[in-house]
Design a protein around this motif. Sequence first.
Motif: not given
Length: 323
Positions: A12, A14, A16-18, A153, A156, A308, A311-312, A315
């Motif tokens: 995953i 960062s 994309d999480i952002r 998540s 996401c 972000s 988190t990445a 995960y």
Amino acid sequence: MPVILPKLSKQIHSEDIREVIEKNFVSIMPVWAPLQLAWVNNVYRTFHDYEKFMIIMHLLMNTFEAYSKNFVKLNYDEYFDQNEVEVRIINVMEISKSLNIAKETARRKINELEEVGAIKRINKKILVDRNTWPNIKPEETMKSMTRFLSTLSKMCLNEGLISEPFSSERLAETSKEYFSFVWKLYYEMQIPMLLGFKKVYGDLESFHVGGICLINHALNSKKNDNSEMSKEFYLEKYFFADEKDFSGINAMSISEITGIPRATVIRKLNRLIKEKFLKIDNKKHYSATGVHAKKILSVQKNTLDNLSKFTARIYNLSLMKDN
């Protein structure tokens, strides 16, 4: 038995999480902001001095970095079974520059930490001694953080970024197993946040006091369904509009929440009003203005960028751990 390699295609990113955070900003902010507030409250209450805590964070982060470079991993229990953590060196100039503290102030605060025994020099060793300050295992921070990451998540998942959400239990297990690495990442996220807001507000007590007013806005926003609201309208309506549909917060409440003495809170509030960070109504309730919105949102953007990345990493650590 063949070795099972991590599936890099499932990693995953960062960025994309952002994007997910940005799309779900209105839902995330009322959860994320109080989580940060609780952490800042604990920072202050440890030594009643933010910069002393930041010095300890800086020293521990350097030790965690040394562990990581040498492939050393301490889990949660292994770390907290030790009352003393060795640090390589105390470089006043480096601490001053890294934490934006005047050199003489940094030297004085290090000396004060030594006087209370939080930092010890034994022969050629330098130790951080957790027995001398009210250190509590970060159980609540860990629970809050992993609950937040689990909630994120699910967002996401809804955005098609992952195939299944991460449970808070799974994330907590990962964070505790790789504690020294995860906490290094956590400090790397939090220290720039403190330094950014210190620059905006002038000092961390002013940020803490002003931040409570902003958190009050975030909590009030939870009373309504804002799911269809744009980020821009949400910020204007609940944070930076001249007129708001809810009350601000009084000095006594700010003092009780933060642990900062009421006299200090009132002095900081008066300064924040003078500099137009805050305004006061006829009931002596304080709320934020939009005068410094651009600077505040710039620090918030950097913090969410770092969130972000954090988190990445968590995960992906969980994904690799489960392979």
